[in-house]
Every structure is written in C-alpha cells, then in structure tokens.
Design an enzyme around this catalytic site. Structure first.
Site, mmCIF file in Angstrom:
data_model
loop_
_atom_site.group_PDB
_atom_site.id
_atom_site.type_symbol
_atom_site.label_atom_id
_atom_site.label_comp_id
_atom_site.label_asym_id
_atom_site.label_seq_id
_atom_site.Cartn_x
_atom_site.Cartn_y
_atom_site.Cartn_z
ATOM 1 N N GLU A 1 7.495 114.702 119.205
ATOM 2 C CA GLU A 1 7.779 116.073 118.733
ATOM 3 C C GLU A 1 9.083 116.454 119.981
ATOM 4 O O GLU A 1 8.812 117.478 120.707
ATOM 5 C CB GLU A 1 6.611 116.945 119.174
ATOM 6 C CG GLU A 1 5.550 116.500 117.960
ATOM 7 C CD GLU A 1 4.556 117.707 117.788
ATOM 8 O OE1 GLU A 1 4.499 118.476 118.791
ATOM 9 O OE2 GLU A 1 3.705 117.508 116.911
ATOM 10 N N ASN B 1 2.263 112.524 100.952
ATOM 11 C CA ASN B 1 3.316 111.422 101.638
ATOM 12 C C ASN B 1 3.409 110.301 100.756
ATOM 13 O O ASN B 1 4.447 109.821 100.850
ATOM 14 C CB ASN B 1 2.433 111.299 103.091
ATOM 15 C CG ASN B 1 3.015 112.341 104.169
ATOM 16 O OD1 ASN B 1 3.976 112.277 105.003
ATOM 17 N ND2 ASN B 1 2.294 113.508 104.192
ATOM 18 N N GLU C 1 1.390 111.470 113.041
ATOM 19 C CA GLU C 1 0.261 112.449 113.688
ATOM 20 C C GLU C 1 0.032 113.641 112.840
ATOM 21 O O GLU C 1 0.902 114.369 112.170
ATOM 22 C CB GLU C 1 0.781 113.019 115.005
ATOM 23 C CG GLU C 1 -0.341 113.718 115.888
ATOM 24 C CD GLU C 1 0.184 114.373 117.108
ATOM 25 O OE1 GLU C 1 1.021 113.614 117.754
ATOM 26 O OE2 GLU C 1 -0.244 115.588 117.107
ATOM 27 N N CYS D 1 -3.713 116.596 112.751
ATOM 28 C CA CYS D 1 -4.847 117.012 112.920
ATOM 29 C C CYS D 1 -5.361 118.276 112.455
ATOM 30 O O CYS D 1 -4.624 119.091 112.220
ATOM 31 C CB CYS D 1 -5.167 117.003 114.436
ATOM 32 S SG CYS D 1 -4.776 118.162 115.341
#
Ligand SMILES: *[C@@H]1O[C@H](CO)[C@@H](O)[C@H](O)[C@H]1NC(C)=O
Ligand SMILES: *[C@@H]1O[C@H](CO)[C@@H](O)[C@H](O)[C@H]1NC(C)=O
Ligand SMILES: *[C@@H]1O[C@H](CO)[C@@H](O)[C@H](O)[C@H]1NC(C)=O
Ligand SMILES: *[C@@H]1O[C@H](CO)[C@@H](O)[C@H](O)[C@H]1NC(C)=O
Ligand SMILES: *[C@@H]1O[C@H](CO)[C@@H](O)[C@H](O)[C@H]1NC(C)=O
Ligand SMILES: CC(=O)N[C@H]1CO[C@H](CO)[C@@H](O)[C@@H]1O
Length: 516
Positions: A258, A391, A362, A364
């Site tokens: 990030e 995706n 990533e 969550c």
C-alpha cells in the site's frame, strides 16, 4: 434381462463411482453465536475436512455446497441429462463455453503475519496440526499461495525492522527477529511439508527502517530518503538470503505494501509513501538490478499492491519507465476501496498490459468502522466470494487473503487495527473456529488449482447469481457460483459438449460444480 455387457458396464460404473468421485469428509461441528450463520468448531481431537474430488468421467458431476442454513463442503453426485420436466421451477440458466479461454490460474492463499503465527502457537500441538492441515493439506483447502510480510506490520505486537541501527548503510546488523524464527518460518515450513503443491511465497515490506525515512518513523506520512534507495534494495536481497538459509525460496515480492498509505498525514500503522513515478525509479534502478546481481533475479516483482482505483494509472506510469519495465512481472491489488472503482479497471489494465499478471494480494473483513470479528457471518462469505468471482472474471490470476488466523478480538495488533479472519483462535479452551469465509476460500483454493484455465460463463436472468468457470489441469471443469438471493432456485447448466445439467441451489449458498 440385461446383457452381460450391460451388467459389466453397470458394475464398472459402480466401482468407478465409488473410487473416483469423492473421498469421505469429516463433518462440521456447528456452533451458532446468534449471527447470520454458524462456525465450525475444531480442537485437538476433531476438525472437519474438505472432500477431495479426482478426475471425473465425461458427464459425471460432483456438486460441493456450502449454505447459510446448513452445509459446509457437502458433496452430492449429479448427472448430465437429467433435467427437470417441470420447466416452471427453472429460475436460471448458465452457459459454459470451454472453447473461449482466458487467463491461467496461479492460486489462492493467505498471509503468514506475526499475528497469525502468535495465535496458532497458542494452540496445543494437536490443535495446531488440525489448523495447519485445514489450510494446507488434502484434508483441507490446499492453499497454493502465501504472503510473508518483510518485518513488522500492524499485525505485529511491536514496530520493528530487520536493521534498526541508524546509519547502518552496509546492513551489517541486518537480522531476522523472533517473529520470523518462532512465528513465521516454522509454520511456513510446516505448510510446505503438508502440501502436495509447490506453495508460491511472496513477500511485501510495510516500512523501511525508520532511519531510512523522511519522518524517522514506521508509520505516518514519510518517504524513503533518496540516499537510501540502494540500501533499501540491498535489504530485500538480505531478506531473501536469510530466508533461503531455512530452505525458503520466494516466487515473488511486491515492491511496497500500500504505497499510498505513507502519503497520508497521520497514517496510523506501518507504511512508507511512494508515488508511482518514484516506485518506477526504485524498481528500475535499484531493486531490479540488485536482485539480478545477487542471485534473486527469478523473484518476480509486483508493483502497486494497493487499491484498484489507482489503476490503470499506477501501472501506466511504472511500465512507461524503460528501466523499470523489464523487471515488472505483475500488479497487486487490494479490495479496501472497491467502492471507488469497478472490477472492470482490472480488465482495462490487462488489455493495456496483457503480458503482466494481476494478483489480488490482500483483503479482509471487519475493517474499521465495521464490527471486527463476527463469528458465523454469512455476509462475509458472500463478500469474499463476490470479490473473488469479480476478480477472476476480470483477469486476476488468484486471490490472497490477509491473516491466516486471529484471536477473538481480531488481533493482536499493536495499532489496534483489529479485523476478522477465516480462522479465529480461542486459546483459553484450545479451540479454533472456521468462519464462513474459510469455506469461501476453499471453494476456490481446493477445487481450482494452479494452471486451471478460466473459460467463458454466461448467466442468464439474475443479478443475485454470479459465477466463474475453469477447465482444470486434470480435464475436469469447475464452475463456482454464489447465490445471494433469499429464494431457492433450480439452475440449468448448459455445456456445449456435455448437455444440460440441473443444479439445485438453495437460498444463500455457494457451490463448486465439478464435472468431467
Ligand atoms: C473436541 O471436539 C470433539 C467434537 O466436537 C468433541 O467430541 C471433543 O469433546 C472435543 N474435545 C475437547 C477437549 O473439547
Ligand atoms: C427469467 O425470469 C423470469 C421472471 O423473472 C421468468 O419468468 C423466466 O422463466 C426466467 N427465465 C429463465 C431462463 O430463467
Ligand atoms: C519522490 O521522489 C522525490 C525526489 O526524490 C521526493 O522529493 C519525493 O518526496 C518522493 N515522493 C514520494 C512519495 O516518495
Ligand atoms: C473461548 O473460551 C472461553 C473459555 O471457555 C469462553 O469463555 C469463551 O466464550 C470462548 N469464546 C468463544 C468465542 O466461544
Ligand atoms: C438462491 O437462494 C434463494 C434464496 O436464498 C433461493 O430461493 C434460490 O432458489 C436460490 N437460487 C438458486 C439458483 O439456488
Ligand atoms: C485485542 C488484542 O489483541 N489486543 C492486542 C493488540 O496488540 C497489543 C500489542 O501487541 C496487545 O498488547 C494487545 O493485547
């Protein structure tokens, strides 16, 4: 009277069915915490398993179902050609065309964070064995990809790097920490020993040592100082050297977790800010050449590793840099700002750079301001499944979850950025809970292995039914669907080569339909 040949054929069919369809699986021990669905409870002596499905004969079908009301990886045999005579009950039609092919699958997995290792280590050896098998062996969901943070993240109990010695530009004090030696490396090696796959490891740094940064902190707004670009590239190589001493070789890395976080004033946890322009300079002039020179030229470099709304700009800028371009293999995306940009930005990026892969690196549930851990949240299975399907349908080669395991509070996390995880550990009674999200991951990770090829799927008539389809290396086809409707449905799956298949699909359910 059946002829001898027919009898023989029947006998063959029975034997074939017994041995080829599924191996039996241990059932989920359900516990209901009063939320939308239940968790499956595992301990030192018991854990539910996932049925394995071998290569199927043409027309044979195994449906693996998880549902809000009752099922977790429940296997049912179906047969092509037996469609309902009552057309009125048919609510949806799915069309599979295996002649239209898209990307090759890389795989699915999760992250060996410090928090994951700390939680797993709190269980008894036998319960740990059940947890590790749940993720990595053929008794479980057979993860094929794993992310390994390079030093500390928010899911650590302290802030640290591998060289917290200001001015140590030769990295002479570089050393792995207790977190690596006790909470990460032993579990990664354990996973590898349990797996029949060659698990693809990739690493990501959250922050350089504070002394290399403009703000001299692990968090907050801060950048890598210009004079330390090369030292920071050397640091990556040192990390790979140290892990190699434990037999761990990496498939890939991301240049920075990030990179936009560290441009945000007051950002609360480990980060380091980059523009796409500066990342292209670092990759092209420092990281790429250094890894080549130090024997790690085969470690694939992923750029971005951040929210998809920065695409396609981020990839355009980095890949426009002729120094960086040849070193870049892929693009990592996270899901936290999906509401800003539709999944089609991945297809746009793929079409601009068809020879670079896109990996979801990533995601969550339970991020601020949501409730952190929700035991039994079915909507969180749906958010995982929806994002994976979107995706994959937009050219991603795989999808990697965040922490493999957390505690009941969604930690530990030094910055109190607690979240949810597919496995929640209760160390006070040596139990762990498999959340619905665990099954969302398994519907892909176990049944859609590396080198499966995505093929075309068209779903008629319903926005509450979404799905994606693949041809597997063993020749099976796999169709993964999610029903987000509150009504039971009957679906007809049409395959140009196999005919029509009637699939029962109850309200709020997820399915992997495998057929030969
Ligand atoms: C572990 O789970 C099994 C199955 O639910 C149960 O029979 C057993 O009593 C549990 N063991 C402990 C120590 O709680
Ligand atoms: C499509 O939906 C309509 C009503 O919503 C229904 O009458 C029709 O049978 C459906 N057709 C198919 C092919 O699912
Ligand atoms: C990018 O590099 C320039 C020049 O070294 C520097 O001034 C700037 O702070 C850097 N920005 C980021 C976000 O890294
Ligand atoms: C974890 O175990 C403790 C001790 O038995 C118990 O009080 C607590 O309710 C358990 N937590 C959950 C989420 O079941
Ligand atoms: C989807 O779920 C709804 C309700 O949960 C159910 O009515 C419907 O039949 C299901 N659809 C399929 C295709 O199973
Ligand atoms: C709830 C929880 O896990 N809190 C932890 C967050 O991280 C700090 C630092 O490691 C711990 O002290 C807390 O217990």
């Amino acid at each position: 009277m059946a002829s001898l040949a027919t009898l023989f054929l029947r006998l063959f069919t029975v034997v074939f069915t017994l041995f080829s369809l599924t191996v039996s699986a241990e059932d989920c021990i359900r516990r209901d915490y009063g939320r939308t669905s239940f968790v499956c409870v595992c301990n030192a002596t018991y854990c539910d398993t996932a049925p394995s499905v071998g290569a199927l004969a043409a027309g044979q079908v195994v449906q693996i179902t998880s549902s809000q009301s009752a099922a977790r990886f429940q296997a049912t045999n179906l047969q092509f050609g037996r469609t309902s005579s009552n057309k009125a009950v048919i609510t949806n039609e799915i069309f599979i065309d295996t002649s239209i092919t898209y990307q090759n699958v890389l795989g699915f997995g999760g992250a060996f964070t410090d928090a994951a290792g700390i939680n797993i280590a709190r269980l008894s050896q036998a319960a740990q064995d059940n947890l590790m098998n749940s993720y990595f062996s053929s008794r479980g969901i057979e993860y094929g990809v794993a992310r390994v943070p390079m030093a500390g993240t928010d899911f650590s109990t302290r802030t640290y790097s591998y060289d917290d010695y200001p001015g140590d530009v030769t990295l002479s004090n570089f050393a792995l920490t207790e977190e690596d030696l006790v909470y990460k490396i032993p579990y990664i090696n354990w996973a590898i020993s349990l797996s029949s796959k060659s698990i693809k490891l990739f690493s990501s740094p959250w922050s350089a040592p504070a002394w290399m940064k403009s703000n001299n902190e692990f968090y907050g707004q801060g950048y890598l100082l210009g004079e330390y670009y090369q030292v920071w590239a050397d640091y990556f190589a040192r990390f790979f050297e140290e892990y190699a001493k434990f037999g761990l070789n990496f498939w890939a890395l991301t240049a920075q977790n990030e990179p936009v976080d560290g441009r945000v004033p007051g950002f609360p946890f480990n980060c380091m800010g980059w523009t796409s322009e500066n990342q292209s300079i670092f990759v092209g002039l420092n990281l790429g050449p250094t890894l080549q020179a130090k024997g790690f030229g085969d470690v694939k470099i992923m750029i971005m590793d951040d929210q998809r709304n920065y695409l396609p700009e981020w990839a355009e800028t980095v890949l426009a840099n002729p120094d960086a371009n040849p070193y870049v293999s892929g693009i990592g995306v996270h899901w936290y700002q999906n509401f800003i940009a539709p999944p089609s930005v991945l297809t746009t990026t793929h079409e601009m750079f068809p020879d670079r892969f896109i990996l979801a690196t990533e995601a969550c549930e339970g991020t601020f301001p949501k409730e952190t851990v929700v035991l039994g949240a079915w909507d969180r299975l749906e958010s995982y499944a929806t994002d994976i399907i979107e995706n994959m349908n937009n050219w991603a080669v795989g999808w990697v979850d965040w922490n493999l395991a957390l505690d009941e509070g969604g930690g530990p996390n030094w910055s109190e950025n607690f979240v949810d995880s597919p496995i929640i550990v209760n160390n006070t009674i040596d139990e762990f809970y498999k959340q619905p999200m665990f099954y969302a991951m398994g519907h892909f990770s176990k049944y859609v292995p590396e080198n499966s090829i995505r093929v075309n799927i068209d779903i008629l008539n319903d926005t509450t039914l979404i799905g994606t389809a693949f041809v597997l290396p063993d020749g099976n086809r796999a169709v993964v669907i999610l029903n987000q409707s509150d009504d039971d449905k009957t679906i007809i799956l049409n395959d140009a080569e196999r005919g029509a298949l009637e699939i029962p699909c109850e309200a709020r359910s997820m399915h992997t339909i495998l057929y030969g």
